[in-house]
Design a protein around this motif. Structure first.
Motif, short mmCIF file in Angstrom:
data_model
loop_
_atom_site.label_atom_id
_atom_site.label_comp_id
_atom_site.label_asym_id
_atom_site.label_seq_id
_atom_site.Cartn_x
_atom_site.Cartn_y
_atom_site.Cartn_z
N PHE A 98 4.13 -5.68 6.84
CA PHE A 98 3.54 -5.97 5.63
C PHE A 98 1.87 -5.61 6.15
O PHE A 98 1.56 -5.58 7.29
CB PHE A 98 3.68 -7.49 5.52
N ALA A 99 0.95 -5.55 5.15
CA ALA A 99 -0.36 -5.11 5.39
C ALA A 99 -1.24 -5.99 4.03
O ALA A 99 -0.94 -6.06 3.08
CB ALA A 99 -0.42 -3.70 5.14
N PHE A 100 -2.56 -6.16 4.62
CA PHE A 100 -3.56 -6.49 3.70
C PHE A 100 -4.56 -5.47 3.46
O PHE A 100 -5.29 -5.07 4.60
CB PHE A 100 -4.10 -7.94 4.23
N THR A 101 -4.45 -4.92 2.52
CA THR A 101 -5.62 -3.73 2.18
C THR A 101 -6.98 -4.15 1.66
O THR A 101 -7.96 -3.69 1.65
CB THR A 101 -4.92 -2.47 1.23
N GLY A 102 -6.82 -5.71 1.30
CA GLY A 102 -8.06 -6.25 0.86
C GLY A 102 -8.90 -5.41 -0.43
O GLY A 102 -8.28 -5.00 -1.41
N SER A 103 -10.17 -5.23 -0.07
CA SER A 103 -10.94 -4.61 -1.09
C SER A 103 -10.73 -3.31 -1.13
O SER A 103 -11.08 -2.53 -2.00
CB SER A 103 -12.50 -4.97 -0.66
N GLY A 104 -9.94 -2.78 -0.11
CA GLY A 104 -9.59 -1.29 -0.30
C GLY A 104 -8.46 -0.93 -1.41
O GLY A 104 -8.22 0.11 -1.75
N LEU A 105 -7.71 -2.16 -1.69
CA LEU A 105 -6.68 -2.09 -2.98
C LEU A 105 -5.74 -1.02 -2.68
O LEU A 105 -5.17 -0.85 -1.36
CB LEU A 105 -7.38 -1.68 -4.10
N GLY A 106 -5.10 -0.42 -3.55
CA GLY A 106 -4.13 0.63 -3.36
C GLY A 106 -2.87 0.32 -3.11
O GLY A 106 -1.97 1.22 -3.01
N CYS A 107 -2.44 -0.97 -3.43
CA CYS A 107 -0.87 -1.26 -3.15
C CYS A 107 -0.08 -1.10 -4.37
O CYS A 107 1.06 -1.22 -4.14
CB CYS A 107 -0.87 -2.77 -2.48
N HIS A 108 -0.51 -0.86 -5.64
CA HIS A 108 0.34 -0.87 -6.65
C HIS A 108 0.70 0.63 -6.88
O HIS A 108 0.52 1.07 -7.90
CB HIS A 108 -0.14 -1.44 -8.16
N GLN A 109 1.45 1.37 -5.77
CA GLN A 109 1.96 2.70 -5.79
C GLN A 109 2.90 2.46 -5.07
O GLN A 109 3.27 1.90 -4.16
CB GLN A 109 0.89 3.53 -5.75
N GLU A 110 3.90 3.34 -4.87
CA GLU A 110 5.18 3.59 -4.27
C GLU A 110 5.00 3.84 -2.99
O GLU A 110 5.76 3.60 -2.15
CB GLU A 110 6.20 4.59 -5.00
N TYR A 111 3.81 4.65 -2.37
CA TYR A 111 3.54 4.85 -1.07
C TYR A 111 2.17 4.49 -0.73
O TYR A 111 1.19 4.96 -1.61
CB TYR A 111 3.94 6.36 -0.64
N ARG A 112 1.73 4.12 0.55
CA ARG A 112 0.29 3.80 0.79
C ARG A 112 0.20 4.26 2.46
O ARG A 112 1.17 3.55 2.89
CB ARG A 112 0.14 2.26 0.35
N CYS A 113 -0.74 4.88 2.82
CA CYS A 113 -1.31 4.94 3.99
C CYS A 113 -2.06 3.57 4.28
O CYS A 113 -2.96 3.55 3.84
CB CYS A 113 -1.78 6.38 4.33
N VAL A 114 -1.81 3.28 5.72
CA VAL A 114 -2.79 2.23 6.26
C VAL A 114 -3.05 2.68 7.80
O VAL A 114 -2.05 3.08 8.52
CB VAL A 114 -2.13 0.92 6.26
N ALA A 115 -3.97 2.40 8.23
CA ALA A 115 -4.47 2.61 9.39
C ALA A 115 -3.74 1.71 10.56
O ALA A 115 -3.79 0.71 10.01
CB ALA A 115 -5.97 2.56 9.91
N GLU A 116 -3.30 2.35 11.62
CA GLU A 116 -2.57 1.41 12.66
C GLU A 116 -3.57 0.52 13.11
O GLU A 116 -2.74 -0.79 13.25
CB GLU A 116 -2.35 2.45 13.79
N ASP A 117 -4.69 0.41 13.18
CA ASP A 117 -5.63 -0.60 13.69
C ASP A 117 -6.22 -1.52 12.48
O ASP A 117 -7.17 -2.44 12.82
CB ASP A 117 -6.72 -0.37 14.59
N SER A 118 -5.65 -1.24 11.36
CA SER A 118 -6.03 -2.37 10.19
C SER A 118 -5.09 -3.34 10.04
O SER A 118 -4.36 -3.59 10.94
CB SER A 118 -6.26 -1.30 8.98
N ALA A 119 -5.38 -4.17 8.94
CA ALA A 119 -4.42 -5.30 8.90
C ALA A 119 -3.16 -5.10 8.35
O ALA A 119 -2.64 -5.33 7.39
CB ALA A 119 -5.24 -6.29 7.58
#
Ligand code: NAP
Length: 329
Positions: A98-119
């Protein structure tokens, strides 16, 4: 992949679906297939350009002149790691996260990249994707406010707006710290707020917390109806007022109360610290924090999910399921 795009500011009809290429993770990123996300009060504020008093003139320069600069909304997700960049060491394909992208948004899509050292953290095994997707927005908000307030065991805490996403997290996290919690909400939600850990619940229609005899060491306002002038008589000496929802003048004047009285007023945006997500995972695994879900919608019902949030009376989080996430994995 399918993405919900906010084409301009307005009501939920401004949301449309579009096809986008599946992103390729950079060396330090994971590619997550999103199984669940939420429509939060932040998504509603950005989509409709409804900001607290005083923030209006800053809104378009900050968010985008005619439409959100980041057109894909959504601040939190739960899903499965599909691929990892060459430098990623803590996650592997197949992990549920699970992840919190916060002000970066971008979760309302089928795939999302997140940095390993992010939330981002492994999904608690005792939560469904729907629940895990709803861990971060309210949870991280209240971990940040309680950290700033120095909440401690035995504190008497009042939560104004105890049935919303932030309010239900505020009640559970305060109770877990050993605080004595009073919640203010609609009568119909009183039972739920009690089961979350409130010792006392006030009906917001008939009981005014400023008329109660007990002083509070911490007052959490998620509604915007508890300014310092109103709370001061029931805030103990040295007490803290946490304005989760504040106007710009309230935010700018917050430090001033500390100079004029022995109360602290804490306001402003939360800090999005990756450590909060790890704390929330531990709390969920221990059964100390379980997100409350107001309603669950399929991705194609994203407009209806936004319309539910627009009503301003959700009880917990509005969840959107993507793909075949309806199973409680
Ligand atoms: N500072 C920050 O960084 C930060 C972070 C997160 C959120 N926020 C802000 O915090 C606010 C709350 O967020 P949320 O996600 O928890 O929203 P939410 O889920 O919509 O919750 C708001 C709650 O307020 C209740 N409410 C409305 N009027 C009330 C009243 N007069 N007395 C008591 N309760 C009342 C509503 O319940 P009923 O109407 O059913 O009683 C609802 O449950 C939003 O304005 C959001 O923008 C700020």
């Amino acid at each position: 992949m399918k993405a919900a795009i906010c084409t301009r500011y307005g009501d939920p009809r401004v949301l449309v679906f579009t096809d986008r290429p599946i992103p390729t993770p950079k060396a330090n990123e994971l590619l997550v297939r999103v199984r669940a996300s939420t429509v939060s009060s932040a998504d509603w504020r950005i989509r409709s350009l409804t900001l607290p008093r005083g923030f209006g003139p800053l809104a378009r320069p900050a968010l985008g002149l005619f439409a959100p600069r980041q057109p894909v909304l959504g601040t939190e997700l739960s899903g499965e790691v599909m691929d990892v960049g060459s430098a990623v060491t803590r996650f592997k394909p197949g992990d549920l996260v699970f992840a919190f992208t916060g002000s970066g948004l971008g979760c309302h899509q089928e795939y999302r990249c997140v940095a390993e050292d992010s939330a981002v953290a492994l999904k608690p095994h005792n939560l469904s994707h729907a629940q895990a997707a709803a861990l971060s927005f309210g949870g991280a908000t209240m971990l940040d406010f309680y950290r700033r307030a120095g909440l401690k065991a035995g504190d008497r805490v009042l939560v104004n707006g105890a049935s919303g996403t932030v309010g239900t997290a505020a009640v559970q996290l305060a109770r877990h710290r050993g605080a004595h919690v009073t919640g203010v909400c609609r009568r119909q939600h009183a039972g739920l707020v009690r089961t979350l850990g409130a010792e006392r619940v006030l009906d917001r229609a008939t009981e005014d917390f400023v008329c109660t005899e007990a002083p509070f060491d911490v007052i959490v306002d998620t509604v915007g109806s508890a300014p310092h002038a109103r709370c001061a008589p029931v805030l103990s000496p040295g007490g803290s007022l946490l304005l989760v929802l504040s106007s710009l003048p309230q935010m700018l004047l917050a430090p001033w109360h500390g100079w004029r009285s022995d109360h602290r007023v804490i306001a402003g945006p939360v800090k999005e610290r990756p450590e909060y997500i790890h704390n929330l995972r531990e709390l969920a695994l221990a059964g100390a924090f379980t997100p409350v879900i107001d309603s669950t919608w399929s991705f194609r019902q994203i407009r209806q999910a936004h319309a539910r949030v627009d009503q301003g009376s959700k009880c917990g989080s509005v969840v959107v399921l993507l793909g075949d996430a309806d199973d409680p994995a």
